[in-house]
Motif scaffolding. Structure first.
Motif, PDB file in Angstrom:
ATOM      1  N   ARG A 112       0.848  -1.302   0.048  1.00  0.00           N
ATOM      2  CA  ARG A 112      -0.070   0.004   0.205  1.00  0.00           C
ATOM      3  C   ARG A 112       0.732   1.416  -0.096  1.00  0.00           C
ATOM      4  N   MET A 113       1.961   1.309   0.916  1.00  0.00           N
ATOM      5  CA  MET A 113       2.591   2.410   0.803  1.00  0.00           C
ATOM      6  C   MET A 113       3.435   2.658  -0.299  1.00  0.00           C
ATOM      7  N   MET A 114       3.939   1.404  -0.773  1.00  0.00           N
ATOM      8  CA  MET A 114       4.962   1.357  -2.041  1.00  0.00           C
ATOM      9  C   MET A 114       4.221   1.925  -3.186  1.00  0.00           C
ATOM     10  N   ARG A 115       2.916   1.590  -3.485  1.00  0.00           N
ATOM     11  CA  ARG A 115       2.193   2.057  -4.380  1.00  0.00           C
ATOM     12  C   ARG A 115       1.860   3.616  -4.311  1.00  0.00           C
ATOM     13  N   ARG A 116       1.203   4.095  -3.028  1.00  0.00           N
ATOM     14  CA  ARG A 116       1.063   5.528  -2.958  1.00  0.00           C
ATOM     15  C   ARG A 116       2.417   6.207  -3.273  1.00  0.00           C
ATOM     16  N   THR A 117       3.564   5.691  -2.647  1.00  0.00           N
ATOM     17  CA  THR A 117       4.819   6.386  -3.144  1.00  0.00           C
ATOM     18  C   THR A 117       4.955   6.624  -4.660  1.00  0.00           C
ATOM     19  N   LEU A 148      -9.811  -7.815 -11.669  1.00  0.00           N
ATOM     20  CA  LEU A 148      -8.844  -7.295 -10.520  1.00  0.00           C
ATOM     21  C   LEU A 148      -8.121  -8.437  -9.739  1.00  0.00           C
ATOM     22  N   LEU A 149      -7.118  -7.946  -9.163  1.00  0.00           N
ATOM     23  CA  LEU A 149      -6.324  -8.799  -8.372  1.00  0.00           C
ATOM     24  C   LEU A 149      -6.478  -8.319  -7.030  1.00  0.00           C
ATOM     25  N   LEU A 150      -6.847  -9.131  -6.010  1.00  0.00           N
ATOM     26  CA  LEU A 150      -6.784  -8.901  -4.590  1.00  0.00           C
ATOM     27  C   LEU A 150      -5.295  -9.727  -4.008  1.00  0.00           C
ATOM     28  N   LYS A 151      -4.503  -8.872  -3.471  1.00  0.00           N
ATOM     29  CA  LYS A 151      -3.287  -9.454  -2.859  1.00  0.00           C
ATOM     30  C   LYS A 151      -3.119  -8.797  -1.348  1.00  0.00           C
ATOM     31  N   ALA A 152      -2.326  -9.712  -0.620  1.00  0.00           N
ATOM     32  CA  ALA A 152      -2.053  -9.245   0.642  1.00  0.00           C
ATOM     33  C   ALA A 152      -0.926  -8.064   0.662  1.00  0.00           C
ATOM     34  N   ALA A 153      -1.035  -7.150   1.292  1.00  0.00           N
ATOM     35  CA  ALA A 153      -0.030  -6.114   1.397  1.00  0.00           C
ATOM     36  C   ALA A 153       1.202  -6.539   1.537  1.00  0.00           C
ATOM     37  N   TRP A 154       1.384  -7.412   2.745  1.00  0.00           N
ATOM     38  CA  TRP A 154       2.829  -8.033   3.048  1.00  0.00           C
ATOM     39  C   TRP A 154       3.098  -9.356   2.982  1.00  0.00           C
ATOM     40  N   SER A 155       2.376  -9.747   1.833  1.00  0.00           N
ATOM     41  CA  SER A 155       2.700 -11.283   1.424  1.00  0.00           C
ATOM     42  C   SER A 155       3.886 -11.394   0.460  1.00  0.00           C
ATOM     43  N   ALA A 156       4.253 -12.647   0.289  1.00  0.00           N
ATOM     44  CA  ALA A 156       5.236 -12.959  -0.786  1.00  0.00           C
ATOM     45  C   ALA A 156       4.954 -14.376  -1.429  1.00  0.00           C
ATOM     46  N   TYR A 189       5.245 -18.438   6.746  1.00  0.00           N
ATOM     47  CA  TYR A 189       5.318 -17.451   5.768  1.00  0.00           C
ATOM     48  C   TYR A 189       4.457 -16.146   6.156  1.00  0.00           C
ATOM     49  N   ALA A 190       5.127 -15.514   6.867  1.00  0.00           N
ATOM     50  CA  ALA A 190       4.209 -14.234   7.320  1.00  0.00           C
ATOM     51  C   ALA A 190       5.170 -13.022   7.930  1.00  0.00           C
ATOM     52  N   GLU A 191       4.771 -12.018   7.706  1.00  0.00           N
ATOM     53  CA  GLU A 191       5.512 -10.881   8.401  1.00  0.00           C
ATOM     54  C   GLU A 191       5.864 -10.968   9.762  1.00  0.00           C
ATOM     55  N   LEU A 192       7.288 -10.734  10.270  1.00  0.00           N
ATOM     56  CA  LEU A 192       7.491 -10.975  11.626  1.00  0.00           C
ATOM     57  C   LEU A 192       7.554  -9.767  12.455  1.00  0.00           C
ATOM     58  N   HIS A 193       7.597  -8.739  12.168  1.00  0.00           N
ATOM     59  CA  HIS A 193       7.775  -7.579  12.855  1.00  0.00           C
ATOM     60  C   HIS A 193       6.270  -6.602  13.369  1.00  0.00           C
ATOM     61  N   ALA A 199      -3.798  -8.786   7.745  1.00  0.00           N
ATOM     62  CA  ALA A 199      -5.154  -8.279   7.803  1.00  0.00           C
ATOM     63  C   ALA A 199      -5.207  -7.120   6.442  1.00  0.00           C
ATOM     64  N   ASP A 200      -3.948  -6.800   6.051  1.00  0.00           N
ATOM     65  CA  ASP A 200      -3.970  -5.600   5.188  1.00  0.00           C
ATOM     66  C   ASP A 200      -3.747  -6.063   3.829  1.00  0.00           C
ATOM     67  N   PHE A 201      -4.655  -5.718   2.893  1.00  0.00           N
ATOM     68  CA  PHE A 201      -4.702  -5.812   1.316  1.00  0.00           C
ATOM     69  C   PHE A 201      -4.480  -4.771   0.580  1.00  0.00           C
TER      70      PHE A 201
END
Length: 456
Positions: A112-117, A148-156, A189-193, A199-201
């Motif tokens: 989300r922040m990446m795309r806004r930037t 459309l493509l729905l994707k998790a904001a912090w996934s890989a 396989y999830a964000e550790l920090h 929950a962010d998409f």
């Protein structure tokens, strides 16, 4: 001797490969946030000055854990090659006063922040909307163009990707994507920090890609990645990796080094990648930037990561171009001089080609295999006809043991349903593509028949 704290978590290049490259440059203290792969556990004890597996309570404040461990061992650099730990390591390096990705690292992690930037900088990308609730997704679907493509904001690894072709698919897509993120967290396989990151998409328009106008040979996918590094804020492109077409919805099947692109096309792609990376303000880290290729020369940036490409991307670069990127970055973080490439290496500078194939239970068209099969690499090695000079191996660290039932492919789970990762070395990238197509067609024929009662 220099000391490096290596923060390990799932994802990234194989641990055994990365660990050996760092250990060749310094004493290594391993902080393991994920269980060590069985194939690496013994070598880790041999290669590392220490191995620490923290308790659950110690992981609660990950940045403090990394800082304290780095201070305990006297680390002069802290490295990680996992998508799920890059933000924590970047923040720890800031606190320690060590070279790292910098305080804007989260921009290369949260889509989300990446795309806004990028939106603020006018960088070409698909139209998108951040979504946090099912209602957000309904609202976004009303303003964006299908599909459309729905994707998790912090996934890989294409985890939790869902394609929406109409508004009627919103509820099911939302529910399944959230389920998959929860399942992925259980698998490590999830964000550790960042708390609550699952929950962010975001949802984005699927832009019309084409490979035919960019590649002379059939079999290439319609996107590439630019592999590189940021050195004291300066982006240094290393090379381009190509792909085979993804499996529905957008699960990666294979990566090939180098991408067989003409010089002018490579130059234009690298220029767009430079704009994307520069906009994020990274300081010292590997980079992996994915770019979609369209008709009439159009391009869209999909995402950038503040780490090297995962799976076998980095080993492939070392094999083909002779560049040990992990060792070079380690040297740089330790303050040693490094001779980075003056520009992105071209196919003409490559010594052969290499590719890695994710084994999924789908055929070349993306359709499910007609029956269940057992993973058995010797059967593949002995029975699939490859080109003269091609060499096929299996990456044990990223593969199920021989004799394991191949998982049914789940489009939402993506790479979570892979059976194995195979590495191919060949004379040129065109041969890699040809051999991989042969391999994909042959797998459901040469692998032994399996049943749901088979070993899992």
């Amino acid at each position: 001797m220099s000391k490096v704290l290596f923060v390990y978590a799932k994802g990234g290049p194989p641990l055994g490969y990365a660990l050996s490259r760092v250990a060749a440059r310094s004493a290594v203290h391993l902080l393991a946030l994920s269980a060590l792969p069985p194939s690496v556990a013994a070598s880790a004890d041999r290669l590392c000055a220490s191995v620490l597996i923290p308790s659950e309570s110690e992981r609660h404040d990950l940045v403090s854990l990394i800082v304290s461990r780095a201070q305990e061992v006297g680390a002069e650099a802290v490295v990680t090659f996992s998508e799920y730990a890059v933000v924590a390591v970047a923040e720890a390096c800031e606190k320690l006063g060590l070279a790292g990705a910098g305080n804007s690292c989260a921009l290369a992690r949260d889509k989300r922040m990446m795309r806004r930037t990028w939106q603020d900088q006018g960088i070409s990308q698909p139209r998108f909307r951040p979504v946090a609730t099912e209602q957000d997704l309904h609202d976004a679907a009303a303003t964006l163009r299908f599909p459309l493509l729905l994707k998790a904001a912090w996934s890989a690894g294409s985890t939790a990707h869902r394609t929406l072709r109409c508004a009627g698919e919103v509820r099911a897509a939302w529910e399944r994507a959230r389920e998959v993120m929860a399942e992925s967290a259980q698998l490590g396989y999830a964000e550790l920090h960042v708390a609550g990151a699952g929950a962010d998409f975001i949802v984005e328009e699927i832009v019309p890609g084409t490979a035919a106008e960019w590649f002379d040979q059939e079999g290439w996918g319609d996107y590439v990645s630019v592999e590189g590094v940021v050195v004291d804020g300066d982006f240094r492109p290393v090379c381009l990796s190509g792909r085979m077409p993804t499996v529905e919805p957008f699960t990666e099947r294979a990566g090939i080094t180098p991408a067989a692109l003409p010089h002018d096309a490579q130059r234009r792609i690298v220029a767009l990648a430079r704009d994307a990376v520069d906009a994020l303000g990274l300081r010292n880290c590997g980079t992996h930037t994915e770019i979609k290729l369209g008709a009439e020369g159009r391009m869209w940036v999909i995402e950038t990561a503040a780490r090297f490409g995962g799976a076998m991307t980095v080993p492939q670069i070392e094999e083909v171009f002779g560049l040990d990127l992990i060792g070079m970055l380690t040297d740089h973080l330790l303050g040693r001089p490094v001779s980075w490439p003056a520009g992105a290496r071209t196919p003409q500078e490559a010594h052969g080609a290499a590719g890695s194939l994710v084994v999924l239970a789908v055929d070349g068209a993306g359709d499910a295999w007609p029956d269940r099969r057992i993973w058995d690499f010797p059967a593949v090695h002995d029975n699939v006809p490859l080109s003269a000079g091609s060499r096929l191996s299996v990456v044990a660290e990223n593969s199920l043991p021989d004799g394991t039932l191949v998982p049914v492919y789940d489009p939402a789970a993506g790479a979570n349903t892979m059976a194995a990762l195979c590495l191919l070395s060949a004379t040129d990238p065109e041969t890699v593509i040809r051999d991989f197509r042969t391999l994909v067609d042959a797998l459901p024929k040469v692998l032994p028949h399996g049943t749901t009662e088979a070993q899992s």
